[in-house]
Design a protein around this motif. Structure first.
Motif, PDB file in Angstrom:
ATOM      1  N   THR A 149       0.831  -1.208   0.000  1.00  0.00           N
ATOM      2  CA  THR A 149       0.000   0.000   0.000  1.00  0.00           C
ATOM      3  C   THR A 149       0.861   1.252   0.000  1.00  0.00           C
ATOM      4  OG1 THR A 149      -1.616  -1.246   1.284  1.00  0.00           O
ATOM      5  CG2 THR A 149      -1.955   1.117   1.124  1.00  0.00           C
ATOM      6  N   HIS A 150       1.950   1.233   0.776  1.00  0.00           N
ATOM      7  CA  HIS A 150       2.877   2.374   0.760  1.00  0.00           C
ATOM      8  C   HIS A 150       3.334   2.668  -0.658  1.00  0.00           C
ATOM      9  CE1 HIS A 150       4.141   1.508   5.206  1.00  0.00           C
ATOM     10  NE2 HIS A 150       3.050   2.248   5.137  1.00  0.00           N
TER      11      HIS A 150
ATOM     12  N   THR B 242      11.164   8.901  -6.707  1.00  0.00           N
ATOM     13  CA  THR B 242      10.374   7.970  -5.896  1.00  0.00           C
ATOM     14  C   THR B 242       9.707   6.887  -6.732  1.00  0.00           C
ATOM     15  OG1 THR B 242       8.436   9.446  -6.010  1.00  0.00           O
ATOM     16  CG2 THR B 242       9.934   9.718  -4.141  1.00  0.00           C
ATOM     17  N   ASP B 243       9.459   7.170  -8.021  1.00  0.00           N
ATOM     18  CA  ASP B 243       8.770   6.186  -8.867  1.00  0.00           C
ATOM     19  C   ASP B 243       9.528   4.866  -8.940  1.00  0.00           C
ATOM     20  OD1 ASP B 243       6.756   7.951  -9.359  1.00  0.00           O
ATOM     21  OD2 ASP B 243       7.344   8.404 -11.426  1.00  0.00           O
ATOM     22  N   GLY B 244      10.840   4.949  -9.170  1.00  0.00           N
ATOM     23  CA  GLY B 244      11.629   3.722  -9.270  1.00  0.00           C
ATOM     24  C   GLY B 244      11.617   2.922  -7.985  1.00  0.00           C
TER      25      GLY B 244
ATOM     26  N   ALA C 272       9.674  -1.812  -5.020  1.00  0.00           N
ATOM     27  CA  ALA C 272       9.047  -2.341  -3.808  1.00  0.00           C
ATOM     28  C   ALA C 272       7.812  -3.168  -4.144  1.00  0.00           C
ATOM     29  CB  ALA C 272       8.684  -1.190  -2.873  1.00  0.00           C
ATOM     30  N   ILE C 273       6.989  -2.689  -5.080  1.00  0.00           N
ATOM     31  CA  ILE C 273       5.777  -3.415  -5.473  1.00  0.00           C
ATOM     32  C   ILE C 273       6.137  -4.794  -6.036  1.00  0.00           C
ATOM     33  CG2 ILE C 273       3.867  -3.439  -7.129  1.00  0.00           C
ATOM     34  CD1 ILE C 273       3.824  -0.326  -6.826  1.00  0.00           C
TER      35      ILE C 273
ATOM     36  N   GLU D 281      14.655 -11.457   3.533  1.00  0.00           N
ATOM     37  CA  GLU D 281      15.553 -10.338   3.269  1.00  0.00           C
ATOM     38  C   GLU D 281      14.990  -9.406   2.197  1.00  0.00           C
ATOM     39  OE1 GLU D 281      20.267  -9.355   2.808  1.00  0.00           O
ATOM     40  OE2 GLU D 281      19.587 -11.387   2.387  1.00  0.00           O
ATOM     41  N   ARG D 282      14.409 -10.004   1.157  1.00  0.00           N
ATOM     42  CA  ARG D 282      13.881  -9.157   0.077  1.00  0.00           C
ATOM     43  C   ARG D 282      12.652  -8.376   0.538  1.00  0.00           C
ATOM     44  NH1 ARG D 282      16.275 -11.000  -4.727  1.00  0.00           N
ATOM     45  NH2 ARG D 282      15.500  -9.104  -5.727  1.00  0.00           N
ATOM     46  N   MET D 283      11.868  -8.944   1.449  1.00  0.00           N
ATOM     47  CA  MET D 283      10.744  -8.191   2.014  1.00  0.00           C
ATOM     48  C   MET D 283      11.235  -7.068   2.936  1.00  0.00           C
ATOM     49  SD  MET D 283       7.811  -8.828   0.813  1.00  0.00           S
ATOM     50  CE  MET D 283       6.900  -7.869   2.022  1.00  0.00           C
ATOM     51  N   ALA D 284      12.344  -7.335   3.638  1.00  0.00           N
ATOM     52  CA  ALA D 284      12.941  -6.260   4.445  1.00  0.00           C
ATOM     53  C   ALA D 284      13.371  -5.112   3.548  1.00  0.00           C
ATOM     54  CB  ALA D 284      14.136  -6.802   5.226  1.00  0.00           C
ATOM     55  N   ASN D 285      13.983  -5.446   2.417  1.00  0.00           N
ATOM     56  CA  ASN D 285      14.375  -4.396   1.460  1.00  0.00           C
ATOM     57  C   ASN D 285      13.159  -3.653   0.929  1.00  0.00           C
ATOM     58  OD1 ASN D 285      17.030  -5.173   1.754  1.00  0.00           O
ATOM     59  ND2 ASN D 285      17.121  -6.359  -0.157  1.00  0.00           N
ATOM     60  N   ALA D 286      12.107  -4.415   0.588  1.00  0.00           N
ATOM     61  CA  ALA D 286      10.899  -3.786   0.044  1.00  0.00           C
ATOM     62  C   ALA D 286      10.317  -2.787   1.033  1.00  0.00           C
ATOM     63  CB  ALA D 286       9.863  -4.846  -0.295  1.00  0.00           C
TER      64      ALA D 286
END
Length: 880
Positions: free
Chosen positions: A673-674, A688-690, A695-696, A718-723
């Motif tokens: 959602t963010h 911010t677009d990139g 993240a999406i 780890e990838r969700m932490a990055n997202a």
């Protein structure tokens, strides 16, 4: 074959030789208007040439015009009228010769902003009998300088000399290049003609008695009119008496007192009263005895209670003769010693426009102020007042005088006739023969009238985009296992000695803080752990933590946990550093964070803030936001300011490996959602677009794995932490939207976990924002037209979702979101989630208003009406 009809020639109206009727006046006004249209195209160089020529001609004719004025009106003194004519030409020219009145006044190409001078048009000017030539010269000159036309309405008893003055200026102006007919006059003035000229002109410039000024303001056109004066002069016992008395005489005898700023009364302190009286007598003033005072008083006013025209501008001897008394032929001023200040009871308390003066005795300075104030309020409010005082010994008296007197000109140690018209005794006071009295006297201006009042300023504002930004914490550390390396900087870089750890009971009891406290011990940093943070942290929780923080005195605050711990720590940080800060001010809404009414206090003076995330969801470790609930109202407040951006952010998957399924789902959808809201936000940028798109994609790819396999899928964690952190940086700068606004209120009133609240609302919000013809679009200079649908379609394209049109792609995106929600166990509706329908309906109206006013709403691409928010809530509740 068609025969072309012969056009009839437009009849040529013959120019009237004289203006002596309404019909001829209308023709003359039309002539002035046509001349002014041409004049409005002139350059500054052309205008200045005309202005110089006109002023020069008026100066040369100052004596001849003065003689004409006295001969015709039987008022005033030729020699003084010469000075007034000279002043009206020379001083006015010198005051404005270098002033710009044409072209671009100001230009800022970077901001696309220009201000351009434009004339008003045709000015109707009423000229009084007291200053019939000097006022005419003054008004004509300031109109010529500002490219306005003017038509003069003289006083009937001064029409010949006034018209002669205008002719002098006009002939010189035309010879210098001005259009024919730019200045005009009424040859046979009357009340009817004055009313007509004021009605037909573009603006009225009125100088005269109260009735005339009132008529000007009632004309229906913009008017600059000035009130009557009843100037009192207060002579303090510290004053230079010789200077004070002679200044009053000098002013009062100037043109036999016909200037409205001239003194009408003197108020003298008892200590120097006799000295002042003697000086007045020694300098040729005549003090009336009681009988003479009554006789002169009887002729000051007419039956209507206005100034008797027969005394205006006459000499003291002439006035005495009219009253049936004798005084020396060379008497300078007739002075009456009086006590009554009520103008309805004492004629000498009234404005007199003649060399007659009231003299009051005051026992104290306070009493003198009272008398002076009453004379102003009753008879000359707004005009002019004078104080004679020792400026070294009496600065407090000057201050009290300034504060008390309701006049637009307050003159200190200055003859008021000369001082009021400006530039003679104070060179910053603009020269003018039209003196504004402000709202106190019902005037539109409170200054000496000049060219500024005769100019329009045209503003050209080109659309410009706001400067945007990308703000992040000073340091962002990420990678599984990075926490020990990052914390090492507390000693090596920041030289901290005392650490205050903010966390929740679960993390504390399950040993999450131990690895941190062990490292702090190794580095010799003392520490204190506050672990009373609950989900949806409250204001009392923050207050308790701040109190503990104050007692411990840390130089570093370490927030360990999800959004709740970090939000609580940010609020505690504010209260620790600025205990005086008011929560209502901190939570004050803003449209633009850079223009907010409440300015956030400077942070980091006592401690730095380090945020260590233990869930991959809120992104709070990199945001300038904190959500705090006030339990007394069950309201969630968004605190937002870059001052509360953490100093250091740590996103370490080691801290997130054991997230339960529910938290994984909730926080993961929150990340999505963010990113979705930040991508369609009005403040979104290339920067911010990139971040949003990445993240999406990470959420769709790795959230199902993290949810299904938990700690067994290290890569997914780890990838969700990055997202989470990437989306946090994105929405820290692009902000969020109405989904978060509504989620905040759903959570506050029905205790729905924040991430789940977003999940229950986001699909409805995507549909809502995608409308190509929204009821209202958001307001931001970068946001040129509604295009949220296009933006959502871009996300679908990036994810490789099907669809030939933007609408189809948006449908695919919503389907993808719903699929993800089902995968991670999110209910299809608020009702299905378990929120009681009656409770929901009871709170619905309150939630709608609060969501509309939430800080996140302002960046939404579609500006929501409260009725639309209600429909969104209902659709999300029933799962329509």
């Amino acid at each position: 074959m068609a025969v072309e009809k012969k056009k009839e020639a437009t009849p040529v109206t013959k120019r009237p030789e004289i203006v002596n009727s309404v019909e001829t006046l209308k023709l003359r006004i039309a002539e002035v208007r046509e001349a002014q249209r041409k004049f409005s195209t002139y350059t500054q160089e052309q205008v200045d040439k005309i202005f110089l020529a006109a002023a020069t001609a008026a100066t040369k004719q100052r004596i001849a015009l003065a003689k004409m004025a006295v001969a015709e009106t039987k008022m005033g003194v030729v020699e003084d009228k010469v000075i007034k004519n000279h002043f009206a030409s020379e001083y006015i020219y010198n005051a404005y010769k270098n002033s710009q009145t044409c072209g671009v006044l100001e230009e800022d190409t970077a901001f696309g902003y220009r201000r351009i001078y434009e004339p008003i048009g045709v000015i109707a000017a009423v000229v009084p009998t007291t200053n019939p030539t000097s006022t005419a010269i003054f008004k004509c000159l300031i109109c010529l300088k500002t490219r306005n036309g003017i038509i003069i309405s003289p006083h009937p008893s001064a029409k010949n000399c006034t018209i002669a003055a205008v002719k002098v200026v006009l002939e010189a102006a035309v010879a210098a290049g001005a259009p024919e007919g730019i200045l005009a006059w009424i040859d046979e003035p009357s009340i009817e003609m004055s009313v007509e000229v004021m009605k037909d002109a573009d603006m009225v410039l009125a100088t005269g008695g109260p009735a005339m000024v009132k008529s000007a303001y009632s004309s229906g056109k913009p008017a600059v009119g000035v009130g009557n004066g009843n100037t009192p002069a207060l002579i303090d016992d510290s004053a230079d008496i010789l200077m004070a008395v002679n200044s009053v005489i000098h002013s009062k005898t100037f043109d036999n007192g016909t200037i409205c700023a001239s003194e009408q009364s003197v108020v003298v302190l008892d200590k120097v009263y006799d000295q002042c009286k003697k000086e007045f007598q020694d300098r040729g003033c005549y003090f009336l005895n009681d009988e003479e005072r009554v006789k002169v008083g009887s002729i000051i006013l007419n039956a209507a209670g206005n100034i008797n025209a027969q005394i205006v501008g006459r000499s003291p001897y002439q006035i005495a003769q009219l009253a049936g008394i004798e005084c020396p032929k060379d008497a300078k001023v007739l002075i009456a010693e009086v006590t009554e200040v009520d103008v309805t009871k004492e004629p000498f308390a009234h404005e007199k426009l003649s060399p007659t003066l009231a003299m009051y005795r005051a026992n104290t300075y306070d009493e003198a102020l009272d008398i002076t104030d009453r004379l102003i309020i009753d008879g000359g409010v707004g005009h002019t007042s004078v104080l004679y005082v020792d400026p070294v010994k009496g600065p407090d008296k000057i201050k009290r005088f300034e504060e008390r007197m309701k006049t637009c000109r307050i003159l200190i140690n200055t003859p008021s006739s000369h001082g009021g018209i400006g530039d003679l005794y104070n060179f910053r006071l603009l020269p003018s023969l039209t003196l504004g009295c402000g709202s106190w006297a019902g005037n539109a201006v409170s200054e000496n009238v000049g060219i500024r009042e005769l100019l329009n300023i045209k503003t050209v504002a080109e659309r410009r985009e706001n400067m945007l930004w990308l703000r992040t914490p000073e340091k962002v550390y990420f990678k599984k296992g990075c926490t020990p390396v990052a914390l090492k900087e507390l000693k090596d870089v920041y030289k901290t000695k005392k650490a205050f750890i903010v966390t929740d009971g679960f993390l504390f009891k399950n040993g999450y803080t131990k690895s941190i406290t062990d490292q702090l011990d190794d580095m010799g940093i003392t520490h204190h752990v506050f672990f009373d943070v609950t989900p949806d942290p409250t204001l009392p929780c923050a207050i308790a933590g701040a109190a503990a923080m104050k007692e411990f005195g840390p130089d570093v605050i370490i927030a360990l946990g999800g959004g709740s711990a970090m939000d609580a720590a940010k609020m505690m940080w504010i209260m620790y550093e600025h205990p005086e800060a008011d929560f209502a001010d901190l939570a004050m809404r803003f449209i633009d964070i850079r223009k907010r009414v409440f300015v956030f206090p400077k942070m980091g003076q006592k401690a730095i803030l380090v945020c260590i995330a233990t869930s991959s969801g809120t992104g709070s470790e990199v945001t300038p936001f904190a959500i705090i609930t006030d339990p007394s109202t069950q309201t969630k407040y968004s605190i937002a300011d870059y001052e509360i951006m953490p100093t250091m952010a740590i996103s370490d998957a080691d801290m997130m490996m054991d997230q339960p399924k529910g938290l994984t789902a909730s926080s993961g959808i929150d990340v999505l959602t963010h990113a979705l809201e930040a991508y369609v936000s009005m403040l979104a940028t290339d920067y911010t677009d990139g971040l949003c798109l990445k993240a999406i994609k990470l959420v769709f790819e790795f959230l199902p794995r993290a949810y299904k396999y938990g700690r067994d899928d290290v890569e997914a964690r780890e990838r969700m932490a990055n997202a989470s952190t990437i989306a946090g940086i994105a929405f820290s700068n692009a902000f969020l939207g109405v989904c978060h606004s509504m989620a905040h209120k759903l959570g506050a009133h029905h205790h729905v976990q924040h991430g789940i609240a977003n999940a229950l609302l986001i699909s409805e919000v995507i549909k809502y924002n995608s409308a190509e013809v929204p009821t209202k679009m958001g307001t931001f200079s970068q946001y040129k037209y509604p295009h949220a649908r296009e933006r959502y379609a871009e996300i679908a394209t990036f994810l490789g979702l099907p669809g030939k049109t933007d609408e189809e792609k948006v449908d695919s995106l919503i389907a993808k979101v719903e699929e993800l929600k089902a995968t991670v166990g999110v209910a299809k509706s608020i009702k299905e989630h378990g929120v009681d329908e009656t409770a929901f309906m009871n709170k619905l109206e309150v939630m709608c208003e609060e969501a509309f006013d939430d800080q996140c709403t302002g960046a939404n691409p579609r500006y929501p009406l409260m009725s639309e928010i209600k429909e969104l809530y209902l659709s999300a509740y029933f799962g329509k």
